[in-house]
Design a protein around this motif. Structure first.
Motif, short mmCIF file in Angstrom:
data_model
loop_
_atom_site.label_atom_id
_atom_site.label_comp_id
_atom_site.label_asym_id
_atom_site.label_seq_id
_atom_site.Cartn_x
_atom_site.Cartn_y
_atom_site.Cartn_z
N ARG A 52 0.84 -1.20 0.00
CA ARG A 52 0.00 0.00 0.00
C ARG A 52 0.87 1.26 0.00
O ARG A 52 0.60 2.22 -0.73
CB ARG A 52 -0.92 -0.01 1.22
N ARG A 86 2.50 1.72 -3.45
CA ARG A 86 1.58 2.25 -4.45
C ARG A 86 1.28 3.72 -4.21
O ARG A 86 1.22 4.52 -5.14
CB ARG A 86 0.27 1.44 -4.47
N ARG A 87 1.10 4.07 -2.94
CA ARG A 87 0.79 5.46 -2.63
C ARG A 87 1.95 6.38 -3.01
O ARG A 87 1.74 7.46 -3.56
CB ARG A 87 0.49 5.60 -1.14
N GLN A 136 4.42 5.45 -5.07
CA GLN A 136 4.94 5.07 -6.39
C GLN A 136 6.44 4.82 -6.32
O GLN A 136 7.23 5.43 -7.05
CB GLN A 136 4.59 6.12 -7.44
N GLY A 140 4.61 -2.54 -5.00
CA GLY A 140 3.18 -2.26 -4.92
C GLY A 140 2.34 -3.23 -5.72
O GLY A 140 1.17 -3.44 -5.40
N ALA A 141 2.92 -3.83 -6.76
CA ALA A 141 2.20 -4.80 -7.57
C ALA A 141 2.56 -6.23 -7.18
O ALA A 141 1.72 -7.12 -7.21
CB ALA A 141 2.50 -4.57 -9.05
N ASP A 170 -6.37 -3.94 -2.53
CA ASP A 170 -7.18 -2.94 -3.23
C ASP A 170 -8.08 -2.16 -2.29
O ASP A 170 -8.55 -1.08 -2.62
CB ASP A 170 -8.04 -3.63 -4.30
#
Length: 516
Positions: free
Chosen positions: A390, A393-394, A396, A411-412, A513
């Motif tokens: 998380r 992703r936030r 990047q 993140g992936a 997600d």
């Protein structure tokens, strides 16, 4: 024959073997072996008329030459007797000599041995006409490219016309057909697909489509080995660091500054320690990476961290943020907020307490150490990976969480690293050192940042394992510190690939997600 990754690409003339081999090697981050260049090099070094000698004389003269490879992908260089092979082998005269040599069984046997020897120590993409059938019959991944003779003739015509040569298409097609006949019917290593080769008809495919087909097949073939989504072997990144020798700028704490410098040198990079605000722009212009470490932060160094971070990003460098002690003071927390917002580092590395604070604004800590309850175990690794993903992703960026089990994520996807030793938590600064190694690997592997971060984490853990194995009964943490540096400085790519213990972490997609 070999535990290395060997990808063979065979096929007739004009199907794009060389282009695909180079691009495949580049995509995989491994070496490309131009077997034709080896024939040409032998021809040039042995001289005209060598084919007229008897077999023993040829073997004796050829035995004085040794081959090796330097670099990876498009930048792979063939080396003969410690000398890089260059354009001198690309003349028409040398080509004709090489063609005559290639018909001799003794020459093919000599080069077969040389090629196999390289395949025992180096991950390779090789192309030719008998790579999958004769040279590397046990290769993990074999491909046979083919195309309609008319299509190949059109491609060759375009190449020749681009060089200013005028050719007749029908004549060119006839030459290709005749060469195919000779290659497919010759007694020595005839041109045929290996029984387990993947057949790829390139007639109606673009280069990008052919490359994608090869890479997808390689991924499927090597499933379960120590490769990632792009099938990059981790040891390759250690070689990249030592070849590139990136300059890593540290704004770090005075407790571990010497250890950070030494581990960076041991990994193959160059460190520079500086925190004066007045010189941040100048240092950013010459550095390949920056480490921001909040261990002994003050108002002046906090200012320098932001200035250096912005300048390094603007100059195209990599920024590694080590949020030491995040959550324990207002100064640290404000600095964390500013760096995340204004600098936006490409990589963040910290212990679980620090990463929890960055991700959730929660958690306790014991000074700069993780809180007692913050442990990554087999039972908790998926939940902690979810949190790290998380944050990644936030922001990047790549997030590395250090612990008994390390977590690396973009993140992936998330990977667990099981390398390391409890001794690493008994001396000051292994986390700070890990950030330095991470920065070096990020600078050398910025095109494959997730894999580079995983490789750096593995290298640090493997070095810890090697170091603790050297300890004698009367030796303790002081000796371990020295042995840790020794291990990193002596580490080889093959050691990394052999000793790496990594696994993909299965995190339920609905969990990752469901972020508010």
């Amino acid at each position: 024959m070999s535990s290395r990754l060997i990808v063979t690409i065979d096929g007739p003339a004009g199907v794009g073997k060389t282009t695909m081999a180079r691009r495949t090697a580049e995509a995989l981050g491994i070496a490309y072996l131009d077997t034709g260049a080896m024939f040409r090099t032998l021809a040039l070094r042995l001289g005209a008329g060598i084919e007229t000698l008897d077999e023993e004389e040829i073997r004796a003269k050829a035995g004085q030459l040794s081959f090796s490879l330097e670099g990876t992908g498009e930048n792979t260089r063939l080396v003969c007797n410690s000398q890089v092979v260059g354009k001198e082998i690309r003349t028409e005269e040398v080509g004709q000599m090489a063609s005559r040599l290639a018909a001799l069984p003794v020459i093919r046997a000599i080069l077969k041995d040389a090629q196999r020897a390289m395949g025992k120590t180096t991950d390779l993409v090789v192309e030719g006409r008998d790579m999958g059938t004769v040279i590397f019959p046990k290769a993990a991944c074999k491909f046979f490219l083919d195309a309609d003779p008319k299509v190949r003739a059109l491609r060759r015509k375009a190449e020749l016309e681009a060089m200013g040569r005028s050719v007749d298409l029908a004549e060119l097609e006839a030459q290709i057909v005749e060469r195919d006949r000779r290659d497919r019917t010759r007694k020595v290593a005839p041109l045929v697909p290996a029984e387990d080769a993947h057949l790829v008809d390139t007639s109606n495919l673009t280069r990008e489509e052919v490359l994608a087909t090869i890479l997808e097949s390689v991924k499927a073939s090597v499933k379960g080995r120590k490769a990632l989504a792009g099938c990059v072997w981790l040891g390759n990144f250690l070689d990249r660091v030592r070849a590139a020798k990136p300059l890593v700028h540290f704004i770090t704490n005075f407790v571990t500054v010497n250890d950070c410098a030494n581990i960076t040198l041991a990994a193959g990079a160059s460190p520079i320690m500086a925190d004066a605000p007045e010189e941040m722009d100048e240092l950013a212009a010459i550095s390949n990476a920056l480490v921001i470490n909040m261990g002994t932060i003050n108002a002046r160094t906090a200012q320098s961290m932001v200035l250096a971070g912005r300048a390094t990003k603007a100059a195209g460098g990599m920024v590694v943020f080590d949020p030491v002690g995040a959550g324990i003071s207002a100064l640290r927390n404000q600095t964390v907020h500013t760096i995340l917002q204004d600098v936006q580092p490409q990589l963040i590395r910290g212990n679980l307490s620090e990463i929890r604070y960055l991700a959730l604004g929660l958690g306790a800590s014991r000074g700069v150490d993780a809180a007692l309850g913050d442990c990554i175990t087999a039972d908790t690794v998926a939940a902690h990976a979810d949190m790290a993903m998380r944050l990644a992703r936030r922001q990047q960026c790549i997030v590395v969480v250090s612990g008994a089990i390390d977590i690396v994520t973009d993140g992936a996807a998330a990977f667990a690293v099981h390398n390391g030793s409890p001794y690493m938590g008994r001396i000051t600064g292994t986390g700070c050192m890990a950030s330095g190694v991470l920065a070096a690997f990020a600078a050398a592997g910025k095109d494959r940042l997730l894999e580079a971060a995983l490789a750096a984490t593995v290298c640090m853990g493997v070095s810890g394992e090697i170091a603790v194995q050297r300890l004698k009964k009367h030796e303790g943490t002081g000796s371990f510190r020295t042995y840790l540096l020794d291990a990193m400085s002596c580490l080889a790519a093959r050691d990394v690939d052999k000793l790496a213990r990594t696994a993909r972490i299965q995190v339920r997609r609905e969990e990752t997600d469901n972020v508010h």
